[in-house]
Design a protein around this motif. Structure first.
Motif, PDB file in Angstrom:
ATOM      1  N   ASN A 302       0.859  -1.179   0.000  1.00  0.00           N
ATOM      2  CA  ASN A 302       0.000   0.000   0.000  1.00  0.00           C
ATOM      3  C   ASN A 302       0.897   1.232   0.000  1.00  0.00           C
ATOM      4  OD1 ASN A 302      -1.830   2.084   0.550  1.00  0.00           O
ATOM      5  ND2 ASN A 302      -3.097   0.789   1.865  1.00  0.00           N
ATOM      6  N   GLU A 303       0.812   2.027  -1.052  1.00  0.00           N
ATOM      7  CA  GLU A 303       1.682   3.201  -1.177  1.00  0.00           C
ATOM      8  C   GLU A 303       1.017   4.488  -0.698  1.00  0.00           C
ATOM      9  OE1 GLU A 303       3.131   3.240  -5.213  1.00  0.00           O
ATOM     10  OE2 GLU A 303       4.603   1.667  -4.783  1.00  0.00           O
ATOM     11  N   SER A 304      -0.126   4.371  -0.046  1.00  0.00           N
ATOM     12  CA  SER A 304      -0.762   5.558   0.514  1.00  0.00           C
ATOM     13  C   SER A 304       0.047   6.058   1.712  1.00  0.00           C
ATOM     14  CB  SER A 304      -2.192   5.243   0.964  1.00  0.00           C
ATOM     15  OG  SER A 304      -2.745   6.347   1.660  1.00  0.00           O
ATOM     16  N   PRO A 305       0.313   7.357   1.795  1.00  0.00           N
ATOM     17  CA  PRO A 305       1.078   7.872   2.934  1.00  0.00           C
ATOM     18  C   PRO A 305       0.268   7.924   4.222  1.00  0.00           C
ATOM     19  CG  PRO A 305       0.406   9.675   1.510  1.00  0.00           C
ATOM     20  CD  PRO A 305      -0.006   8.413   0.820  1.00  0.00           C
ATOM     21  N   ILE A 306      -1.060   7.840   4.114  1.00  0.00           N
ATOM     22  CA  ILE A 306      -1.935   7.868   5.287  1.00  0.00           C
ATOM     23  C   ILE A 306      -2.739   6.572   5.333  1.00  0.00           C
ATOM     24  CG2 ILE A 306      -3.768   9.113   6.504  1.00  0.00           C
ATOM     25  CD1 ILE A 306      -1.236  10.772   6.127  1.00  0.00           C
ATOM     26  N   VAL A 307      -2.726   5.900   6.476  1.00  0.00           N
ATOM     27  CA  VAL A 307      -3.506   4.675   6.634  1.00  0.00           C
ATOM     28  C   VAL A 307      -4.334   4.752   7.917  1.00  0.00           C
ATOM     29  CG1 VAL A 307      -1.867   3.246   5.351  1.00  0.00           C
ATOM     30  CG2 VAL A 307      -1.633   3.452   7.842  1.00  0.00           C
ATOM     31  N   TYR A 308      -5.398   3.984   7.923  1.00  0.00           N
ATOM     32  CA  TYR A 308      -6.234   3.858   9.113  1.00  0.00           C
ATOM     33  C   TYR A 308      -6.096   2.457   9.684  1.00  0.00           C
ATOM     34  CZ  TYR A 308      -8.419   8.336   8.088  1.00  0.00           C
ATOM     35  OH  TYR A 308      -8.633   9.674   7.886  1.00  0.00           O
ATOM     36  N   GLN A 309      -6.348   2.351  10.956  1.00  0.00           N
ATOM     37  CA  GLN A 309      -6.276   1.052  11.615  1.00  0.00           C
ATOM     38  C   GLN A 309      -7.143   0.046  10.864  1.00  0.00           C
ATOM     39  OE1 GLN A 309      -7.639   1.103  15.682  1.00  0.00           O
ATOM     40  NE2 GLN A 309      -6.387  -0.638  16.250  1.00  0.00           N
ATOM     41  N   GLY A 310      -6.549  -1.087  10.530  1.00  0.00           N
ATOM     42  CA  GLY A 310      -7.270  -2.123   9.794  1.00  0.00           C
ATOM     43  C   GLY A 310      -7.051  -2.095   8.293  1.00  0.00           C
ATOM     44  N   ASP A 311      -6.437  -1.022   7.779  1.00  0.00           N
ATOM     45  CA  ASP A 311      -6.160  -0.967   6.343  1.00  0.00           C
ATOM     46  C   ASP A 311      -5.158  -2.048   5.945  1.00  0.00           C
ATOM     47  OD1 ASP A 311      -7.822   1.179   6.014  1.00  0.00           O
ATOM     48  OD2 ASP A 311      -6.234   2.659   5.621  1.00  0.00           O
ATOM     49  N   ALA A 312      -5.375  -2.627   4.759  1.00  0.00           N
ATOM     50  CA  ALA A 312      -4.418  -3.588   4.210  1.00  0.00           C
ATOM     51  C   ALA A 312      -3.185  -2.827   3.733  1.00  0.00           C
ATOM     52  CB  ALA A 312      -5.053  -4.353   3.062  1.00  0.00           C
ATOM     53  N   ILE A 313      -2.015  -3.182   4.257  1.00  0.00           N
ATOM     54  CA  ILE A 313      -0.800  -2.443   3.885  1.00  0.00           C
ATOM     55  C   ILE A 313       0.238  -3.311   3.161  1.00  0.00           C
ATOM     56  CG2 ILE A 313      -1.029  -0.565   5.542  1.00  0.00           C
ATOM     57  CD1 ILE A 313       0.721  -2.100   7.491  1.00  0.00           C
ATOM     58  N   PHE A 314       0.206  -4.610   3.360  1.00  0.00           N
ATOM     59  CA  PHE A 314       1.086  -5.528   2.634  1.00  0.00           C
ATOM     60  C   PHE A 314       0.321  -6.821   2.340  1.00  0.00           C
ATOM     61  CE2 PHE A 314       4.154  -3.160   5.330  1.00  0.00           C
ATOM     62  CZ  PHE A 314       5.041  -2.699   4.372  1.00  0.00           C
ATOM     63  N   HIS A 315       0.653  -7.439   1.209  1.00  0.00           N
ATOM     64  CA  HIS A 315       0.165  -8.796   0.927  1.00  0.00           C
ATOM     65  C   HIS A 315       1.397  -9.680   0.915  1.00  0.00           C
ATOM     66  CE1 HIS A 315      -3.088 -11.154  -1.545  1.00  0.00           C
ATOM     67  NE2 HIS A 315      -2.806 -11.701  -0.388  1.00  0.00           N
ATOM     68  N   ILE A 316       1.382 -10.719   1.744  1.00  0.00           N
ATOM     69  CA  ILE A 316       2.544 -11.584   1.903  1.00  0.00           C
ATOM     70  C   ILE A 316       2.149 -13.033   1.657  1.00  0.00           C
ATOM     71  CG2 ILE A 316       2.172 -11.791   4.398  1.00  0.00           C
ATOM     72  CD1 ILE A 316       5.215 -11.922   4.748  1.00  0.00           C
ATOM     73  N   SER A 317       3.043 -13.792   1.001  1.00  0.00           N
ATOM     74  CA  SER A 317       2.776 -15.212   0.796  1.00  0.00           C
ATOM     75  C   SER A 317       2.932 -15.957   2.122  1.00  0.00           C
ATOM     76  CB  SER A 317       3.748 -15.782  -0.236  1.00  0.00           C
ATOM     77  OG  SER A 317       5.096 -15.730   0.240  1.00  0.00           O
ATOM     78  N   THR A 318       2.123 -16.970   2.322  1.00  0.00           N
ATOM     79  CA  THR A 318       2.265 -17.825   3.504  1.00  0.00           C
ATOM     80  C   THR A 318       2.675 -19.247   3.139  1.00  0.00           C
ATOM     81  OG1 THR A 318      -0.141 -18.228   3.419  1.00  0.00           O
ATOM     82  CG2 THR A 318       0.623 -16.502   4.917  1.00  0.00           C
ATOM     83  N   ALA A 319       2.520 -19.606   1.856  1.00  0.00           N
ATOM     84  CA  ALA A 319       2.972 -20.911   1.383  1.00  0.00           C
ATOM     85  C   ALA A 319       3.194 -20.818  -0.130  1.00  0.00           C
ATOM     86  CB  ALA A 319       1.943 -22.005   1.681  1.00  0.00           C
ATOM     87  N   VAL A 320       4.314 -21.409  -0.591  1.00  0.00           N
ATOM     88  CA  VAL A 320       4.616 -21.434  -2.012  1.00  0.00           C
ATOM     89  C   VAL A 320       4.811 -22.882  -2.457  1.00  0.00           C
ATOM     90  CG1 VAL A 320       5.669 -19.139  -1.991  1.00  0.00           C
ATOM     91  CG2 VAL A 320       7.109 -21.165  -1.644  1.00  0.00           C
ATOM     92  N   GLU A 321       4.611 -23.108  -3.761  1.00  0.00           N
ATOM     93  CA  GLU A 321       4.794 -24.449  -4.313  1.00  0.00           C
ATOM     94  C   GLU A 321       6.285 -24.771  -4.404  1.00  0.00           C
ATOM     95  OE1 GLU A 321       1.893 -26.516  -5.600  1.00  0.00           O
ATOM     96  OE2 GLU A 321       1.192 -25.144  -4.048  1.00  0.00           O
ATOM     97  N   ALA A 322       6.640 -25.984  -4.068  1.00  0.00           N
ATOM     98  CA  ALA A 322       8.040 -26.389  -4.138  1.00  0.00           C
ATOM     99  C   ALA A 322       8.479 -26.543  -5.585  1.00  0.00           C
ATOM    100  CB  ALA A 322       8.216 -27.709  -3.382  1.00  0.00           C
TER     101      ALA A 322
END
Length: 322
Positions: A302-322
């Motif tokens: 999220n490249e917004s300079p202002i965020v509110y509590q609960g805003d999505a700021i990063f999407h991260i992988s939790t599992a990848v295919e081998a």
């Protein structure tokens, strides 16, 4: 599907070896001015597959529109065999008004397969599905991240489809994200019709990023080359890195409101506990770090300079295919 010598589409006939721009019209503007949505059709003299290349389902996703524009401007859409149909701006109403939705407030990507007598967005969806999609064997649909959320270049497909896995790897984006088909989306409707689709995401709204654009154009070239449709005058480069197949992911959300600064770059591989950004207030108080909750790849920021509590700021992988 075997390609017919004469393609009848949107009331026009296009023969093998012919190029034609036909008009995809649904409604006039409120001023009664006619608005044309050009559909650019290029046919080789040699029969082959029919590929549909689309963008602009959301009017603010200009990076996807730029990718399709370049595909046409560079002549990549002139096939060695088969047919390539390009629609650079499906939601031309939103594009004119610099808005994501249609003038009726509806998201086009949530009204498929549409209705002949429904809302404006629904009528556009219906015409696309009834008059263009039945002619094609493969669709490449180009999108952009919404609002200030910058998407790493990625292909989105459902899991368990061998042909999609193969084509996604051929495309060569940094990431392939396995995601479910959303109800009433273009992708889901085409899936039900048995037509494979590669959905590309990259960049953010109202912004053209050259790296994302290059990834999209080069990926389209690789897929067309794989289908033996790309003209011999184009060179095809291999991806710099092997694409990462993400099988699950999650959003990291702001735990407080304030001024936000990410400290990692898109596509980064991070470890659990790594600092990846910080949130502070405008009054000089100490900043609060944002840390990675797990090992993974950061593929949306999220490249917004202002965020509110609960805003999505990063999407991260939790599992990848081998």
């Amino acid at each position: 599907m075997s390609e017919k010598e004469i393609l009848e589409i949107l009331g026009e006939k296009v023969a093998l070896g012919e190029r034609k721009t036909v008009s995809f019209n649904v409604a006039k503007l409120h001023t009664q001015n006619t608005i044309d949505v050009p559909v650019i059709i290029e046919r080789s003299k040699k029969p082959g597959p029919t590929v549909l290349i689309t963008a602009g389902i959301h009017g603010d996703e200009v990076n996807g529109i730029e990718i399709v524009r370049q595909i046409i401007a560079k002549g990549i859409n002139k096939p060695k065999r088969g047919t390539i149909i390009c629609i650079p701006v499906i939601n031309v109403f939103g594009f004119i008004q610099m808005d994501r939705e249609f003038p009726d407030g509806r998201d086009l990507n949530r009204v498929f397969p549409g209705s002949k007598e429904g809302s404006l967005a629904s009528r556009v969806a219906h015409k696309l599905i009834k008059e263009i999609v039945p002619h094609v064997d493969l669709i490449m649909d180009f999108h952009t991240g919404g609002a200030d959320r910058f998407n790493a270049a990625q292909i989105r497909i459902i899991k368990g489809e061998v042909i999609l896995d193969e084509l996604a790897e051929v495309f060569g984006a940094p990431f392939v994200l396995y995601s479910k088909n959303l109800n009433k989306s273009f992708r889901n409707t085409c899936y039900k019709l048995g037509i494979p689709m590669l959905l590309f995401e990259g960049g953010k709204s109202f912004h053209i990023d050259p790296n994302v654009t290059n990834t999209g154009v080069n990926g389209a070239k690789r897929v067309l080359n794989h289908l033996d449709m790309l003209s011999n005058k184009f060179k095809v480069s291999k991806p710099k890195k092997k694409c990462v197949f993400i099988s699950s992911s999650k959003w990291i959300r702001a735990n407080r409101s304030g001024m936000f600064k990410p400290s990692v770059k898109i596509n980064s591989r991070v470890k659990k506990g790594d600092p990846i950004g910080n949130i502070t207030d405008p009054y000089g108080s100490p900043s609060f770090p944002v840390k990675a909750p797990n090992d993974g790849y950061i593929f949306n920021i999220n490249e917004s300079p202002i965020v509110y509590q609960g805003d999505a700021i990063f999407h991260i992988s939790t599992a990848v295919e081998a």
